[in-house]
Design a protein around this motif. Structure first.
Motif, PDB file in Angstrom:
ATOM      1  N   ILE A  13     -27.477  -2.517 -37.535  1.00 28.86           N
ATOM      2  CA  ILE A  13     -27.019  -1.451 -36.649  1.00 28.86           C
ATOM      3  C   ILE A  13     -27.284  -1.828 -35.197  1.00 28.86           C
ATOM      4  O   ILE A  13     -26.496  -1.522 -34.297  1.00 28.86           O
ATOM      5  CB  ILE A  13     -27.746  -0.126 -36.977  1.00 28.86           C
ATOM      6  CG1 ILE A  13     -27.247   0.441 -38.303  1.00 28.86           C
ATOM      7  CG2 ILE A  13     -27.579   0.910 -35.874  1.00 28.86           C
ATOM      8  CD1 ILE A  13     -25.890   1.097 -38.231  1.00 28.86           C
ATOM      9  N   LEU A  14     -28.408  -2.525 -34.958  1.00 35.95           N
ATOM     10  CA  LEU A  14     -28.835  -2.844 -33.599  1.00 35.95           C
ATOM     11  C   LEU A  14     -28.565  -4.290 -33.207  1.00 35.95           C
ATOM     12  O   LEU A  14     -28.525  -4.608 -32.022  1.00 35.95           O
ATOM     13  CB  LEU A  14     -30.338  -2.565 -33.452  1.00 35.95           C
ATOM     14  CG  LEU A  14     -30.765  -1.099 -33.598  1.00 35.95           C
ATOM     15  CD1 LEU A  14     -32.279  -0.996 -33.702  1.00 35.95           C
ATOM     16  CD2 LEU A  14     -30.267  -0.279 -32.425  1.00 35.95           C
ATOM     17  N   HIS A  29     -29.750   4.465 -34.612  1.00 33.22           N
ATOM     18  CA  HIS A  29     -30.233   3.558 -33.573  1.00 33.22           C
ATOM     19  C   HIS A  29     -31.626   3.951 -33.091  1.00 33.22           C
ATOM     20  O   HIS A  29     -32.438   3.091 -32.734  1.00 33.22           O
ATOM     21  CB  HIS A  29     -29.284   3.568 -32.375  1.00 33.22           C
ATOM     22  CG  HIS A  29     -27.884   3.119 -32.679  1.00 33.22           C
ATOM     23  ND1 HIS A  29     -27.023   3.861 -33.454  1.00 33.22           N
ATOM     24  CD2 HIS A  29     -27.195   2.012 -32.305  1.00 33.22           C
ATOM     25  CE1 HIS A  29     -25.862   3.232 -33.549  1.00 33.22           C
ATOM     26  NE2 HIS A  29     -25.946   2.105 -32.855  1.00 33.22           N
ATOM     27  N   LEU A  30     -31.914   5.242 -33.056  1.00 33.70           N
ATOM     28  CA  LEU A  30     -33.138   5.763 -32.459  1.00 33.70           C
ATOM     29  C   LEU A  30     -34.182   6.163 -33.497  1.00 33.70           C
ATOM     30  O   LEU A  30     -35.147   6.846 -33.165  1.00 33.70           O
ATOM     31  CB  LEU A  30     -32.814   6.972 -31.579  1.00 33.70           C
ATOM     32  CG  LEU A  30     -31.878   6.710 -30.396  1.00 33.70           C
ATOM     33  CD1 LEU A  30     -31.523   8.015 -29.707  1.00 33.70           C
ATOM     34  CD2 LEU A  30     -32.531   5.743 -29.404  1.00 33.70           C
ATOM     35  N   LEU A  67     -32.484   2.597 -42.536  1.00 38.19           N
ATOM     36  CA  LEU A  67     -31.564   3.250 -41.598  1.00 38.19           C
ATOM     37  C   LEU A  67     -30.935   2.270 -40.627  1.00 38.19           C
ATOM     38  O   LEU A  67     -29.788   2.446 -40.202  1.00 38.19           O
ATOM     39  CB  LEU A  67     -32.309   4.344 -40.821  1.00 38.19           C
ATOM     40  CG  LEU A  67     -32.653   5.618 -41.599  1.00 38.19           C
ATOM     41  CD1 LEU A  67     -33.503   6.554 -40.739  1.00 38.19           C
ATOM     42  CD2 LEU A  67     -31.390   6.331 -42.063  1.00 38.19           C
ATOM     43  N   GLU A  68     -31.667   1.222 -40.257  1.00 39.37           N
ATOM     44  CA  GLU A  68     -31.141   0.275 -39.273  1.00 39.37           C
ATOM     45  C   GLU A  68     -30.265  -0.815 -39.901  1.00 39.37           C
ATOM     46  O   GLU A  68     -29.662  -1.595 -39.164  1.00 39.37           O
ATOM     47  CB  GLU A  68     -32.304  -0.389 -38.522  1.00 39.37           C
ATOM     48  CG  GLU A  68     -33.015   0.543 -37.561  1.00 39.37           C
ATOM     49  CD  GLU A  68     -34.061  -0.160 -36.729  1.00 39.37           C
ATOM     50  OE1 GLU A  68     -34.673   0.508 -35.878  1.00 39.37           O
ATOM     51  OE2 GLU A  68     -34.277  -1.382 -36.928  1.00 39.37           O
ATOM     52  N   ARG A  74     -26.754   0.739 -25.742  1.00 43.20           N
ATOM     53  CA  ARG A  74     -25.671  -0.230 -25.869  1.00 43.20           C
ATOM     54  C   ARG A  74     -25.727  -0.852 -27.249  1.00 43.20           C
ATOM     55  O   ARG A  74     -26.620  -1.636 -27.546  1.00 43.20           O
ATOM     56  CB  ARG A  74     -25.786  -1.281 -24.777  1.00 43.20           C
ATOM     57  CG  ARG A  74     -25.766  -0.639 -23.378  1.00 43.20           C
ATOM     58  CD  ARG A  74     -25.858  -1.665 -22.285  1.00 43.20           C
ATOM     59  NE  ARG A  74     -25.884  -1.000 -20.996  1.00 43.20           N
ATOM     60  CZ  ARG A  74     -26.874  -1.101 -20.122  1.00 43.20           C
ATOM     61  NH1 ARG A  74     -27.914  -1.845 -20.413  1.00 43.20           N
ATOM     62  NH2 ARG A  74     -26.841  -0.467 -18.968  1.00 43.20           N
ATOM     63  N   SER A  75     -24.773  -0.473 -28.075  1.00 45.61           N
ATOM     64  CA  SER A  75     -24.763  -0.943 -29.461  1.00 45.61           C
ATOM     65  C   SER A  75     -23.754  -2.067 -29.629  1.00 45.61           C
ATOM     66  O   SER A  75     -22.555  -1.862 -29.475  1.00 45.61           O
ATOM     67  CB  SER A  75     -24.402   0.218 -30.403  1.00 45.61           C
ATOM     68  OG  SER A  75     -24.196  -0.259 -31.702  1.00 45.61           O
TER      69      SER A  75
END
Length: 442
Positions: free
Chosen positions: A160-161, A371-372, A202-203, A423-424
């Motif tokens: 994701i990141l 992301h968070l 999740l990531e 910024r992804s």
């Protein structure tokens, strides 16, 4: 211009933030009289760590099933390096705690890829009142928080990141070892293991990759925990993973005496005005679960009795249990007790404001929740610690990091669009600015 350009580089700003954190922490400790002149003025837990460290240096340390050895070794190292000077030992703890701010800068910059947001969060960490208050103590949090922040920083990012792989299997093992060390310093981080697994899941977009990383990461934790667990279990004769204080921990925050006595203001031996009651914690001798004769039993047997009787009381008194659990959370997050004092002004009110802004941030950045996740999971983690212990603000320190990050992102989003704040690389379509459609001409 040259100075601005240098500060835009991570290493230069890291050093500047470290210098600022050291100045603020040490300066505040000296100015507020937080650096004590005699170990007898320390709180009970601090005195215990300091005593154990001295025993370790003299070769007189005796096994304790209720305390892990991690922070004892750290305090012993401080005492060794300071030639057993008590004042310098306290300053060592303050200096190490100061690392949390620049490490948070690197963490936020790595996840959001935003230099401004990362710098603002780091400055907030430096001047956050609860950190200033607790940053000079000999509690295990002063060692654990910087190490835990380093763990969050070094934990490889999922797809994701990061488009390309962000870490080898050695990196995953190393992060497991680092979290394991956090547990040996502060056992509450054992509760973070499922949250760490959730972060990895999740990531990561690919389930197979996530599960493989989780396995390697948990193996790293086991490298640290298993030798310690075997050592603890062999000394006590009962299976122990990290420490044998589970019964003591849960009984102190959930017992009938907290309900019966209610909220009371008390004065500590050093003259501080504090309080006791629902939301706080009572010792083995005050909780009412053990008779005088049982208080002389070996600690492992006491802990077993405390666990059994606490769980029995919980099952028979669900309403009182809910009341005490709610009081823990309300105390942890500053809503109770609200008094007209410095703690409310400098602690409770900023915490409540950060909570409100964080909730608004989660709504504002709802498309970036994955992301968070390293940040919004932190308040949930420390809240779960309160459920099994009590609502201490010391336990809340990792959660405050998450609140400061989310609050900063929300305030910046009032001036900067979310795609420019986070910024992804994986989802460029989200990050592209809206293109104005040309108007049709007649």
């Amino acid at each position: 211009m040259m100075l601005v350009k240098r500060l835009s580089q991570s290493r230069h700003l890291f050093l500047l933030l470290l210098a600022l954190a050291l100045s603020v922490r040490i300066g505040a400790s000296l100015a507020l009289g937080a650096v004590r002149s005699d170990p007898s003025f320390l709180d009970m837990d601090e005195q215990e760590y300091y005593q154990y460290a001295g025993d370790l240096l003299r070769g007189e340390y005796q096994f304790s099933s209720r305390r892990t050895l991690g922070h004892v070794v750290v305090i012993a190292l401080y005492r060794l390096l300071s030639f057993d000077n008590f004042t310098v030992t306290q300053l060592f703890t303050t200096a190490v705690f100061s690392l949390a701010a620049p490490l948070t800068y690197l963490l936020v910059r790595r996840i959001t890829r935003n230099h401004l947001a990362a710098a603002i969060v780091a400055v907030l960490v430096i001047f956050w009142p609860p950190y200033i208050y607790y940053g000079n103590s000999l509690y295990s949090e002063t060692t654990a928080l910087p190490m835990f922040t380093a763990f969050l920083l070094l934990l490889p990012r999922g797809s994701i990141l990061a488009v390309s792989p962000d870490g080898s299997w050695r990196r995953w093992v190393g992060c497991g070892v680092l979290l394991g060390l956090c547990m040996l310093i502060r056992p509450m981080y054992l509760i973070f293991v499922p949250f760490a697994v959730l972060i990895v899941v999740l990531e990561e977009l690919r389930w197979a990759t996530a599960l493989r990383h989780v396995g390697v990461f948990l193996a790293g934790c086991a490298i640290v925990l298993l030798p310690w667990s075997i050592y603890m279990s062999s000394h006590t004769g009962v299976p122990i993973l990290v420490s044998a204080n589970g019964g003591e921990t849960i009984s102190g925050g959930l017992n009938p005496r907290l309900v019966e006595h209610g909220y009371q203001t008390v004065i500590t031996p050093d003259g501080r005005v504090t309080w006791t009651g629902p939301g706080k914690w009572l010792s083995i001798y005050d909780s009412g679960y053990l008779s005088l004769a049982e208080q002389n039993l070996p600690y492992v047997e006491q802990d077993k009795l405390l666990k059994q009787r606490t769980l029995s009381w919980i099952s028979q008194h669900p309403a009182e249990t809910f009341y005490l659990q709610a009081a823990k959370l309300l105390y942890m997050w500053g809503f109770y007790p609200l008094r007209f004092d410095k703690q409310t002004l400098l602690g409770s009110l900023p915490t409540i404001l950060a909570l409100v802004l964080s909730v608004a941030s989660l709504l504002r950045f709802r498309h970036y929740s994955r992301h968070l996740c390293r940040f919004w999971l932190l308040p949930i983690f420390v809240s779960s610690v309160a459920f099994v212990s009590w609502g201490s603000w010391r336990f809340r320190q990792p959660g405050d990091l998450g609140l400061l990050v989310l609050s900063t992102l929300f305030l910046l989003s009032l001036f900067i669009q979310p795609p420019d704040l986070i910024r992804s690389p994986r989802f460029p379509a989200i990050n592209l600015p809206r293109i104005r459609q040309p108007s049709l001409r007649a």
